[in-house]
Motif scaffolding. Structure first.
Motif, PDB file in Angstrom:
ATOM      1  N   ARG A  23      54.760 -41.256  33.895  1.00  0.00           N
ATOM      2  CA  ARG A  23      53.633 -40.332  33.709  1.00  0.00           C
ATOM      3  C   ARG A  23      53.136 -40.323  32.261  1.00  0.00           C
ATOM      4  NH1 ARG A  23      54.818 -35.164  34.526  1.00  0.00           N
ATOM      5  NH2 ARG A  23      57.076 -35.424  34.512  1.00  0.00           N
ATOM      6  N   CYS A  24      53.697 -41.215  31.445  1.00  0.00           N
ATOM      7  CA  CYS A  24      53.169 -41.467  30.107  1.00  0.00           C
ATOM      8  C   CYS A  24      52.331 -42.739  30.186  1.00  0.00           C
ATOM      9  CB  CYS A  24      54.291 -41.654  29.088  1.00  0.00           C
ATOM     10  SG  CYS A  24      55.392 -40.248  28.895  1.00  0.00           S
ATOM     11  N   TYR A  25      51.129 -42.686  29.671  1.00  0.00           N
ATOM     12  CA  TYR A  25      50.202 -43.809  29.814  1.00  0.00           C
ATOM     13  C   TYR A  25      49.833 -44.368  28.442  1.00  0.00           C
ATOM     14  CZ  TYR A  25      49.738 -41.702  34.438  1.00  0.00           C
ATOM     15  OH  TYR A  25      50.007 -41.185  35.680  1.00  0.00           O
ATOM     16  N   VAL A  26      49.669 -45.682  28.381  1.00  0.00           N
ATOM     17  CA  VAL A  26      49.269 -46.312  27.123  1.00  0.00           C
ATOM     18  C   VAL A  26      48.228 -47.385  27.403  1.00  0.00           C
ATOM     19  CG1 VAL A  26      51.181 -47.987  27.203  1.00  0.00           C
ATOM     20  CG2 VAL A  26      50.118 -47.441  25.014  1.00  0.00           C
ATOM     21  N   THR A  27      47.231 -47.457  26.523  1.00  0.00           N
ATOM     22  CA  THR A  27      46.190 -48.474  26.648  1.00  0.00           C
ATOM     23  C   THR A  27      45.918 -49.064  25.270  1.00  0.00           C
ATOM     24  OG1 THR A  27      44.007 -48.963  27.598  1.00  0.00           O
ATOM     25  CG2 THR A  27      44.189 -46.945  26.281  1.00  0.00           C
ATOM     26  N   CYS A  28      45.294 -50.238  25.258  1.00  0.00           N
ATOM     27  CA  CYS A  28      45.028 -50.961  24.013  1.00  0.00           C
ATOM     28  C   CYS A  28      43.526 -50.951  23.742  1.00  0.00           C
ATOM     29  CB  CYS A  28      45.538 -52.396  24.141  1.00  0.00           C
ATOM     30  SG  CYS A  28      45.250 -53.422  22.691  1.00  0.00           S
ATOM     31  N   THR A  29      43.123 -50.298  22.663  1.00  0.00           N
ATOM     32  CA  THR A  29      41.702 -50.241  22.295  1.00  0.00           C
ATOM     33  C   THR A  29      41.569 -50.235  20.772  1.00  0.00           C
ATOM     34  OG1 THR A  29      41.649 -47.813  22.236  1.00  0.00           O
ATOM     35  CG2 THR A  29      41.073 -48.864  24.326  1.00  0.00           C
ATOM     36  N   LYS A  95      44.650 -39.649  23.655  1.00  0.00           N
ATOM     37  CA  LYS A  95      44.990 -39.471  22.247  1.00  0.00           C
ATOM     38  C   LYS A  95      45.002 -40.821  21.547  1.00  0.00           C
ATOM     39  CE  LYS A  95      47.736 -35.223  21.990  1.00  0.00           C
ATOM     40  NZ  LYS A  95      49.026 -34.639  21.547  1.00  0.00           N
ATOM     41  N   LYS A  96      44.213 -40.941  20.491  1.00  0.00           N
ATOM     42  CA  LYS A  96      44.207 -42.170  19.718  1.00  0.00           C
ATOM     43  C   LYS A  96      45.324 -42.105  18.674  1.00  0.00           C
ATOM     44  CE  LYS A  96      39.365 -43.521  20.176  1.00  0.00           C
ATOM     45  NZ  LYS A  96      38.134 -43.906  19.451  1.00  0.00           N
ATOM     46  N   ILE A  97      46.136 -43.153  18.630  1.00  0.00           N
ATOM     47  CA  ILE A  97      47.194 -43.238  17.637  1.00  0.00           C
ATOM     48  C   ILE A  97      47.103 -44.592  16.946  1.00  0.00           C
ATOM     49  CG2 ILE A  97      48.779 -41.622  18.752  1.00  0.00           C
ATOM     50  CD1 ILE A  97      50.249 -43.992  19.993  1.00  0.00           C
ATOM     51  N   LYS A  98      47.459 -44.638  15.685  1.00  0.00           N
ATOM     52  CA  LYS A  98      47.397 -45.896  14.933  1.00  0.00           C
ATOM     53  C   LYS A  98      48.708 -46.665  14.999  1.00  0.00           C
ATOM     54  CE  LYS A  98      43.853 -44.415  11.634  1.00  0.00           C
ATOM     55  NZ  LYS A  98      43.513 -44.201  10.202  1.00  0.00           N
ATOM     56  N   ARG A  99      49.817 -45.917  15.147  1.00  0.00           N
ATOM     57  CA  ARG A  99      51.137 -46.546  15.219  1.00  0.00           C
ATOM     58  C   ARG A  99      51.937 -45.911  16.347  1.00  0.00           C
ATOM     59  NH1 ARG A  99      54.142 -47.648   9.674  1.00  0.00           N
ATOM     60  NH2 ARG A  99      55.191 -48.996  11.174  1.00  0.00           N
ATOM     61  N   VAL A 109      47.023 -40.175  27.957  1.00  0.00           N
ATOM     62  CA  VAL A 109      46.768 -41.595  27.743  1.00  0.00           C
ATOM     63  C   VAL A 109      46.763 -41.841  26.238  1.00  0.00           C
ATOM     64  CG1 VAL A 109      45.179 -43.522  28.053  1.00  0.00           C
ATOM     65  CG2 VAL A 109      45.382 -41.789  29.845  1.00  0.00           C
ATOM     66  N   TYR A 110      47.738 -42.618  25.777  1.00  0.00           N
ATOM     67  CA  TYR A 110      47.809 -42.953  24.361  1.00  0.00           C
ATOM     68  C   TYR A 110      47.049 -44.260  24.122  1.00  0.00           C
ATOM     69  CZ  TYR A 110      51.299 -39.309  23.843  1.00  0.00           C
ATOM     70  OH  TYR A 110      51.937 -38.084  23.833  1.00  0.00           O
TER      71      TYR A 110
END
Length: 300
Positions: A23-29, A95-99, A109-110
């Motif tokens: 239920r933790c999501y991650v995408t590349c943008t 949520k946008k994260i740099k690292r 969605v990270y």
């Protein structure tokens, strides 16, 4: 100091794995550089999500440098989002994260530019996803495996925007290329294999006149898609210090000759400065496989 930094990273990822779930999501943008770098960024993010037990959700390419508006075409060509959930379809907070973080929350969605921090620490984990990456990439493409008694060597040499004075950290001298080729030729000759060399690069044929090889086929300034397929089709792939080379090496079943740069190699890649005996051992395995294919074909 490097060992301490890596130990801290391993601790961070250990904690992250304890707190993450499907239920933790991650995408590349957020990437705006070339296609090779963006493909590698997505691959690293898929690797991170897979190993953390998170759910990767795909965001299509949006802004690829030098693509001339072909982002949709390249998205279809590489197929990295095939069969994946699409980030835009999820009614969740982004949520946008740099690292990469120590803790991840559920139902968020990270969005991150890449996960190289993780992939370069655990490059061997790419082998778990290799078949999937290769299957998506090769869908509806015809790969040229060549003759069983011919060793197809494809070398990627960075030129164009790379020179001794510009982006010199990516530059590979022709003398170094010749050294690698001479090792491969010598071993191939001892096994009775004919070698075919293809150079994938930019510029003019005259720029590569110092390459020491009997017959060379130059693929210069070719379409990006053709260059990727050339590199992926090799029996022996001589990498450049390049994300494009890195991605094709992950896709490929070739003997991969790796020149050290900032992305760490997979365990079966050969560091070009390693002992020649290792190179001979791996190429010998390729030769033995080729001999079996020839024998099988003769018996048909």
């Amino acid at each position: 100091m490097i060992a301490l930094k890596n130990a801290i990273k391993r601790l961070k990822f250990f904690v992250a794995k304890l707190t993450s779930s499907k239920r933790c999501y991650v995408t590349c943008t957020g990437m705006t550089d070339g296609a090779g770098a963006q493909v590698q960024a997505v691959m690293s993010t898929q690797l991170f999500a897979h190993d953390m037990g998170m759910t990767y959700v795909h965001t299509p390419f949006n802004n690829i440098y030098y693509s001339h508006g072909r982002e949709d075409e390249l998205e279809d060509y590489f197929g990295l989002g095939s069969g994946e959930l699409q980030a835009r379809t999820l009614p969740l907070e982004t949520k946008k994260i740099k690292r990469l973080k120590w803790l991840f929350k559920s139902n968020v969605v990270y969005s991150i530019p890449h996960c190289h921090e993780y992939a370069d620490l655990y490059p061997h984990k790419y082998t778990l996803l290799k078949d999937g990456f290769r299957s998506k990439f090769l869908k509806n493409k015809q790969i040229n495996d060549g003759r069983c008694d011919c060793l197809s060597i494809v070398t990627h040499i960075r030129r164009g925007d790379v020179s001794t004075s510009k982006h010199s950290e990516r530059y590979t001298d022709i003398d170094k290329v010749n050294l690698i080729l001479s090792k491969v030729k010598k071993i191939a000759a001892s096994k009775g294999l004919v070698c075919k060399l293809t150079v994938v690069s930019q510029g003019r044929v005259e720029d590569f006149c110092d390459i020491d090889f009997d017959e060379v086929e130059f693929h210069l300034d070719t379409d990006l898609k053709d260059a990727f397929l050339d590199l992926t089709s090799a029996d022996v792939l001589v990498m450049a210090k390049s994300s494009m080379s890195y991605c094709t090496a992950v896709y490929s079943n070739a003997v991969v000759m790796y020149e050290r740069f900032w992305h760490t190699p997979l365990p079966d890649w050969i560091d070009i400065d390693q002992d020649d005996r290792l190179i001979e051992e791996i190429i010998s395995k390729k030769y033995e496989c080729g001999q079996k294919k020839v024998t099988q074909n003769e018996n048909l």
